[in-house]
Design an enzyme around this catalytic site. Structure first.
Site, PDB file in Angstrom:
ATOM      1  N   GLU A 181       0.737  -1.416   0.097  1.00  0.00           N
ATOM      2  CA  GLU A 181       0.010  -0.063   0.045  1.00  0.00           C
ATOM      3  C   GLU A 181       0.879   1.237   0.090  1.00  0.00           C
ATOM      4  O   GLU A 181       0.565   2.166   0.516  1.00  0.00           O
ATOM      5  CB  GLU A 181      -1.059  -0.072   1.093  1.00  0.00           C
ATOM      6  CG  GLU A 181      -1.745  -1.265   1.279  1.00  0.00           C
ATOM      7  CD  GLU A 181      -3.304  -1.164   1.064  1.00  0.00           C
ATOM      8  OE1 GLU A 181      -3.774  -0.206   1.236  1.00  0.00           O
ATOM      9  OE2 GLU A 181      -4.034  -1.981   1.082  1.00  0.00           O
ATOM     10  N   GLY A 182       1.963   1.130  -0.663  1.00  0.00           N
ATOM     11  CA  GLY A 182       3.033   2.380  -0.719  1.00  0.00           C
ATOM     12  C   GLY A 182       3.996   2.134   0.288  1.00  0.00           C
ATOM     13  O   GLY A 182       3.650   1.823   1.486  1.00  0.00           O
TER      14      GLY A 182
END
Lengths: 257, 593
Positions: free
Chosen positions: B403-404
């Site tokens: 998620e990043g």
């Protein structure tokens, strides 16, 4: 089928009991539906789903009990009634609660009333049978199975580890024992729907009862915690000597032989 | 619930302090929130945890059965609007479920969160009415399970470099997709895949792809270090035919969906990590109170107490900031359930990008620190599979990556601060000037009331961030993005500020309400958080300023002002506080505040 459930708000089973100023300290404690009453709620919902009708949960208590009633509604009960005695009664006992419930139930034409076998707090197991007695209907306690066919009610009850099968007729009051069912927990839609379900609040006045009519028959003299368990003792030395010492202690100190 | 309509600008905390009463805290949960939490907890304890081994052994049939069961309890429907078969609950309910299910079940929790967040939200926020009607009720009930396909072999953090292409067929009925997506969570049992591809090799666009569309296939199951209960495979598209009506959002605007939905994914991930940290702390407390060495339980040793107290205070900060952000998000997103204006939706989802990034970074690093120390407290047993901390330790590691990555998220925080300042969304310039003035005067406002010293420290950290940001901008200007070493430090200070401030504001709010005596734990925890933050910011600001290549006297002057400001704070009564916090946690046998 007109189904009623008697429900009590009790301490969470995980709570540690402390005593302050001669009373059980309720501050910061978590409360739940009495676990045995939860079986009763579950059974009531199943009865309604199989036979039709309506489930009403009733409690005697204060405003705080609304949370437990909402939980029962979220599980699937249709209506809830809180008989709020906060302003009218300082204290009460099983007689008080049973009298109030019976007064509420007398004109409700209940087909079946379900309650917990016992409340995990005061543990008397009296309210259910007392209500049945006041309503003059049969009751069966500590049930582990319930079947209804027409007017006939077949009940299996737990008798100290054995089981007994009893047949009776509606209307009847039963109290639930562990093993009767596996209570569901509320679904999220159930929780949201519960907000909109009717929760009626009554006071003694609404039941045409006076304080005197329900005055407790018993008085709490003292509340105390069981003595804390002392550390055990490990005997040492030769086996024979240990056995002798043990017998000696059992005889002289523990005075059990 | 009553909604405050006044929207606070994202990142506003960097330029100005908030009132304790203005932030939402877990103590503000409604009865419904508490009931939802209880249901989620019962689901975890009664349904999921008994199958821990099967889930860990990748029994995906079991995982799917549990997901469907979660669906029947409404645990997948919280964020789907009511008109599309969901419950339309607030963001607080969303992360309550995220915290409890994510935290208590790890691999299974990843599967569930992935489904309800990044696999469903693109349709919720950017779908047409027809797409919502077609997919949302099934995704809310668990009849359909979803995946989100962004990453490619050559496009990880640089997501827009995707090579997957889409061309309209001659008939104009279908897009033909070609490309490979990798590391796709839930792949093996998903019915819907949100796939990003470039139309005509240029226009980055989102598509809803169903598993039975011709040309879609899956790679083999990846052998992972942790979160094994969630399937991870590649998703391969070879002339995959996607009907034109399955284009999601506007053509060429896929990035609006991809990046914005990740904001909510990061927000939720922070909650799951915080929940996991609570669980891991519980393992530590249970173990250390049982295990005896040198004639007493190892919980009684000071070294253990220090670890336990530090874990608890870190979790307190993570929890405080997480629910603060939940309420902020609810204010901007609560009324968007049936909004067709995708620009508006995009900008609302972007508003708190910085705060969502902080949830993710702070939450995942909290979890990593807590599992590490909890395992350490288990000694050799922690290395043995029989103890759940062994799995928790492995499961934790991915959270700093997906998620990043935390690095990408850190870059985003400082980047957004300067962007928002340049656009006039934040009064950054004025705040920087003001901060420098305050530092020069050497006297931040003397406060009184609960946690006065801690609130002063927060003001000093804020001034440090602002003055340092000003100095950095002075030196590098718009070339700042090439100075990642410096940006990382600045972002770290911004994260510390948000975490410490959230903890302090929460404690002050509760002390104002209930008095110090009843809120002793919250007072101590906030003090611990601030103490740790000040020490960290002292180090960070030195690294930051000492790293600037400058002879500029003004900058060097600011550096010494910051140093002087932070030197006002020293550590006091630390051991006593640690022992008191540890005693509370050991007594409760779990995280408590």
């Amino acid at each position: 089928m007109n189904i009623f459930v008697l429900l009590k708000r009790t301490f969470d089973t995980e709570e540690k009991i402390t005593i302050a100023k001669g009373a059980i300290n309720e501050e910061g404690a978590e409360f739940i539906i009495n676990p045995y009453d939860e079986y009763a709620v579950e059974e009531a919902i199943q009865l309604r789903d199989n036979h039709g009708g309506e489930v009403t949960v009733v409690t005697v208590g204060n405003e705080e009990a609304e949370k437990q009633l909402r939980t029962a509604l979220a599980m699937g009960a249709d209506k809830a009634v809180l008989i709020n005695t906060e302003d009218d009664l300082e204290s009460g006992d099983q007689f008080t609660t049973a009298k109030i419930l019976a007064e509420y139930l007398k004109d409700k034409e209940a087909d079946i009333i379900l309650a917990g076998n016992v409340a995990i707090d005061s543990g008397s197991g009296q309210v259910g049978p007392r209500v049945a007695d006041l309503l003059d209907i049969p009751y069966v306690t500590t049930i582990t199975n319930l079947e209804i066919s027409g007017e006939t009610v077949t009940v299996v009850r737990d008798v100290e580890g054995d089981s007994e099968t009893i047949e009776t007729k509606l209307p009847v009051l039963v109290t639930a024992q562990q093993g009767l069912n596996e209570p569901r927990y509320p679904s999220l839609p159930g929780i949201m729907k519960a907000k909109k379900k009717p929760l009626e609040e009554l006071e003694l006045d609404d039941l045409d009862l006076d304080e005197d009519d329900v005055e407790a028959k018993t008085k709490v003299v003292e509340i105390f915690l069981p003595p804390t368990k002392e550390a055990g003792r490990v005997l040492e030395g030769e086996l024979d000597a240990q056995v002798k010492e043990l017998v000696n202690l059992l005889h002289k100190e523990a005075k059990v032989i | 619930m009553e909604k405050t309509k006044r929207i606070i600008a994202g990142g506003h905390y960097l330029v100005s302090e908030a009132e304790p009463e203005a932030i939402f805290c877990p103590e503000d949960f409604t009865d419904e929130h508490k009931m939802i939490a209880k249901t989620a907890r019962q689901f975890v304890e009664k349904e999921v945890q008994p199958h821990r081994e099967a889930i860990e052994d990748q029994d995906f049939e079991r995982v799917v059965a549990l997901l469907r069961q979660a669906g029947s309890l409404g645990l997948l429907a919280h964020s789907v609007p009511e008109q599309y078969g969901g419950l339309g609950l607030d963001k607080i309910s969303k992360i309550l479920v995220g915290e409890i299910v994510g935290g208590g079940t790890s691999g299974y929790g990843v599967a569930q969160s992935n489904h309800t967040c990044i696999a469903t939200l693109p349709i919720t926020y950017f779908g047409t009415k027809e797409q919502k009607e077609k997919y949302l009720p099934k995704l809310a009930s668990g009849e359909f399970l979803g995946a989100y396909c962004l990453t490619e072999p050559l496009a990880g953090s640089d997501a827009l470099a995707a090579k997957t292409t889409a061309y309209l067929n001659n008939e104009g009925t279908h897009y033909v997709l070609n490309g490979t997506k990798i590391f796709i969570t839930n792949a093996v049992f998903s019915d819907t895949f949100i796939v990003y591809a470039k139309i005509d090799g240029e226009k980055f666009t989102a598509f809803i792809v169903e598993k039975d569309f011709p040309g879609l296939s899956l790679g083999p199951e990846e052998k992972k270090m942790g979160i094994k209960g969630s399937s991870t495979r590649s998703v391969i598209m070879e002339d995959c035919l996607v009907p034109v009506e399955n284009v999601l959002g506007d053509i060429g605007k896929g990035h609006v969906i991809a990046l914005n939905v990740l904001n909510l994914g990061r927000f939720n991930l922070g909650a799951a990590c915080m929940g996991g940290a609570k669980e891991a702390l519980k393992f530590a407390v249970e173990y250390t109170n049982e295990r005896e060495q040198f004639g007493k339980s190892i919980a009684e040793f000071g070294a253990s107490k220090e670890k336990v107290a530090k874990m608890a205070s870190r979790i307190y900060a993570a929890e405080s900031l997480q629910y603060r952000v939940a309420s902020l998000l609810e204010d901007v997103l609560g009324d968007l359930d049936d909004c067709e204006d995708r620009r508006l939706v995009g900008s609302r989802l972007m508003q708190y990008a910085m705060e969502c990034a902080i949830c993710k970074v702070y939450g995942s690093e909290t979890l990593d620190q807590v599992v590490d120390e909890s395992l350490q407290l288990h000694g050799g047993s922690g290395f043995i599979k029989e103890y759940p901390i062994e799995q928790a330790y492995r499961d934790s590691r991915i959270n700093r990556i997906f998620e990043g990555t935390n690095e990408i998220n850190r870059l985003l925080i400082t980047g957004n601060f300067f962007k928002k300042t340049a656009k006039g969304e934040l009064p950054g310039k004025e705040a920087i000037e003001n901060a420098v003035k305050q530092l020069q005067a050497g006297a931040t406002e003397k406060l009184d009331g609960p946690l006065a010293k801690e609130r002063e420290a927060i003001a000093s950290i804020r001034n440090t961030f602002l003055a340092a940001a000003g100095a950095v901008y002075e030196v590098y200007g718009t070339a700042l993005e090439n100075e990642q070493e410096t940006v990382m430090k600045l972002s770290e200070i911004a994260i510390e500020l948000f975490a410490a401030e959230s903890a302090v504001l929460r404690s002050v709010k509760q002390i104002n309400k209930n008095g110090t005596e009843k809120e002793r734990a919250k007072e101590l925890l906030a003090k611990m958080v601030v103490e740790q933050s000040i020490l960290k910011v002292q180090a960070l600001s030195q690294e930051l300023i000492g790293g600037l290549e400058t002879e500029n006297q003004v900058i060097l002057g600011i550096a010494s002002l910051i140093k002087r400001e932070l030197a006002k704070y020293s550590v006091e009564n630390r051991v006593k506080r640690i022992r008191e916090v540890a005693a509370m946690v050991n007594e409760a046998k779990q995280y408590t505040c």
